[in-house]
Design a protein around this motif. Structure first.
Motif, mmCIF file in Angstrom:
data_model
loop_
_atom_site.group_PDB
_atom_site.id
_atom_site.type_symbol
_atom_site.label_atom_id
_atom_site.label_comp_id
_atom_site.label_asym_id
_atom_site.label_seq_id
_atom_site.Cartn_x
_atom_site.Cartn_y
_atom_site.Cartn_z
ATOM 1 N N PHE A 189 13.417 47.769 74.518
ATOM 2 C CA PHE A 189 12.384 48.712 74.117
ATOM 3 C C PHE A 189 12.657 49.199 72.688
ATOM 4 O O PHE A 189 13.800 49.241 72.235
ATOM 5 N N ILE A 190 11.592 49.556 71.981
ATOM 6 C CA ILE A 190 11.500 50.096 70.620
ATOM 7 C C ILE A 190 12.174 49.228 69.554
ATOM 8 O O ILE A 190 12.441 49.708 68.461
ATOM 9 N N ARG A 191 12.399 47.925 69.840
ATOM 10 C CA ARG A 191 12.906 47.075 68.760
ATOM 11 C C ARG A 191 11.912 46.972 67.599
ATOM 12 O O ARG A 191 12.313 47.092 66.437
ATOM 13 N N PRO A 192 10.601 46.783 67.862
ATOM 14 C CA PRO A 192 9.679 46.744 66.711
ATOM 15 C C PRO A 192 9.644 48.051 65.927
ATOM 16 O O PRO A 192 9.460 48.057 64.712
ATOM 17 N N LEU A 199 14.677 54.946 59.880
ATOM 18 C CA LEU A 199 14.515 55.421 58.503
ATOM 19 C C LEU A 199 14.151 56.900 58.489
ATOM 20 O O LEU A 199 14.734 57.696 57.721
ATOM 21 N N VAL A 200 13.226 57.286 59.327
ATOM 22 C CA VAL A 200 12.793 58.690 59.380
ATOM 23 C C VAL A 200 13.906 59.581 59.939
ATOM 24 O O VAL A 200 14.123 60.698 59.443
ATOM 25 N N GLY A 375 18.537 50.992 61.296
ATOM 26 C CA GLY A 375 18.089 51.204 62.666
ATOM 27 C C GLY A 375 17.592 49.943 63.337
ATOM 28 O O GLY A 375 17.743 49.773 64.555
ATOM 29 N N GLY A 376 17.000 49.038 62.563
ATOM 30 C CA GLY A 376 16.510 47.800 63.146
ATOM 31 C C GLY A 376 17.622 46.952 63.719
ATOM 32 O O GLY A 376 17.579 46.538 64.883
ATOM 33 N N VAL A 377 18.651 46.710 62.916
ATOM 34 C CA VAL A 377 19.755 45.899 63.418
ATOM 35 C C VAL A 377 20.574 46.677 64.452
ATOM 36 O O VAL A 377 21.191 46.077 65.337
#
Length: 456
Positions: A189-192, A199-200, A375-377
């Motif tokens: 979940f929330i990978r995209p 960032l925020v 956050g993405g990785v």
């Protein structure tokens, strides 16, 4: 060593790190050898990809995987599908990825890969044929404990699905060899959303530390219009800010009413981008202004936060000066190396003018992508953990873990900056990020014998 003159993007990335870790190297000169070693990838795989177009003709593309550093864990980093992909770009991205992954606190090394294949204008069948041909070679070099690629520019859920299906057929195993997978077959979940949300979350800490404030009422400039830009914008709006811009390679779309884009507008932009169309296809009945061939940074007389979220070198020296003149207090990269070195120098010069606590007028505080967009990785790493345990965490659990990772990353950058760079009352987040990431990787490499200190 590589001929850096032929690799401008990689040269820029090396210079950006070397210029900011100098205070640490001055105090610990024995680590200069570690920096020399870490600049050389452990392995570079280069191969051709031949695939069939719908008309039956043969197409060929160049493809690469740069397995840069595995001191902290298996290689981890995205696969970029874009005509601009070359070895210099992938080495720059892989080099950045080493330290970005270190800052997450998770067990991941650094790598990057991709091809000069352009998904735009291709049918689903052509993209599927390319992905299967691409994975035929790449599958020999990756694995759940070796190298776990992810998506990147041009590589979304569709492409990840095709590549995963190809790997499964070629290797006859269902393994967590890619991240960004579908929710029903090993994805998190929330990978995209993760890069934009993270960032925020990172900038939230900057807001609190510099001005003891939050997002409410903040005027926010965002470049790009892909996943990072979209989800950063949605989180900014959720927290009370006003998103005033989006952009793509054709130009910038800006709001002049002070209210900005709504979640419904962002959903419509997401639909446009899902169909691989330019931002000009977004229908807004004249509510926004279109600026052909421009980026948002020079189009506003006043703003508070800038989040470059498109691609590398998207903020120039002149654009950085325009942001400072507009009163922008916070710049944080959602893209990788989004600011040129000259732009970073502009922002850092304002920080150095602050000589006492509390006197922050005129400061534009800059956060580099390797920290602000990790956050993405980080959620890719969480996906790897879920795959290893054959379980799935809830949306709330993953979001909470992401927020904790970003807060810890920010604190690490701030405190390391305070320790090694004493040129201002405000710590250098770029120096802090680079030193913290480098030291963690260098110590692991020392322990593993990749370099050593003479006489010890």
């Amino acid at each position: 060593m590589s001929n850096l003159a032929a690799e401008p993007e990689f040269e820029q990335a090396v210079h950006e790190i070397s210029s900011t870790i100098e205070p640490f190297l001055a105090a610990h000169p024995e680590y200069r050898k570690a920096f020399e070693v870490v600049q050389i990838p452990e392995r570079i795989i280069q191969f051709r990809v031949t695939w069939e177009r719908d008309d039956g003709s043969v197409a060929v593309n160049r493809a690469f995987r740069v397995q840069f550093n595995s001191a902290l864990g298996p290689y981890k980093g995205g696969l970029r599908l874009h005509p601009t992909v070359n070895l210099s770009v992938l080495k720059f991205l892989g080099f950045e990825q080493i330290f970005k992954n270190a800052l997450t606190g998770l067990s991941m090394g650094g790598g990057k890969g991709g091809s000069d294949f352009d998904p735009k204008g291709k049918s689903d069948n052509e993209i599927r044929r390319f992905c299967y041909a691409f994975m035929l070679e790449l599958s020999r070099h990756i694995g759940a404990d070796t190298d776990i690629p992810a998506g990147d520019i041009g590589t979304g859920g569709r492409e990840i699905g095709f590549m995963f299906g190809a790997y499964k057929k070629y290797q006859n195993e269902f393994a967590g060899i890619l991240t960004g997978k579908g929710d029903d077959w090993g994805g998190s979940f929330i990978r995209p959303e993760a890069t934009g949300y993270g960032l925020v979350y990172y900038v939230t800490e900057m807001l609190r530390d510099l001005d003891n404030t939050d997002w409410v009422g903040k005027r926010v400039l965002i470049s790009g219009s892909g996943n990072v830009a979209q989800f950063a914008a949605l989180k900014v709006i959720e927290l009370g800010g006003h998103v005033l811009s989006f952009s793509d390679s054709t130009g910038a779309l800006i709001a002049t009413d002070g209210v900005g884009f709504t979640p419904a507008d962002i959903a419509a932009i997401a639909d446009v981008k899902l169909r691989r169309q330019a931002l000009t296809a977004f229908q807004h009945d004249g509510r926004f202004e279109w600026h052909e061939g421009q980026r948002p940074w020079t189009l506003f007389e006043s703003a508070d936060v800038a989040l470059p979220s498109a691609t590398q070198n998207e903020v120039s020296e002149d654009e950085a000066k325009a942001l400072v003149a507009a009163g922008v207090r916070y710049v944080a990269e959602g893209s990788n190396m989004g600011c040129t070195q000259e732009a970073i120098d502009v922002f850092e010069a304002t920080r150095k003018q602050c000589t006492s606590e509390g006197e922050t007028a005129g400061v534009t505080w800059y956060a580099p992508g390797k920290a602000a967009n990790c956050g993405g990785v980080a959620v890719s790493g969480l996906e790897m953990g879920q795959n290893s345990q054959r379980l799935k965490w809830s949306h709330q659990e993953v979001d909470a873990k992401l927020k904790d990772i970003m807060i810890t990353c920010y604190t690490n950058c701030r405190e390391t900056g305070k320790t090694y760079v004493r040129d201002s009352a405000i710590p250098s987040l770029v120096s802090g990020a680079n030193i913290a990431g480098f030291v963690k990787v260098a110590k692991a490499m020392l322990d593993q014998g990749d370099w050593w200190i003479s006489g010890k």
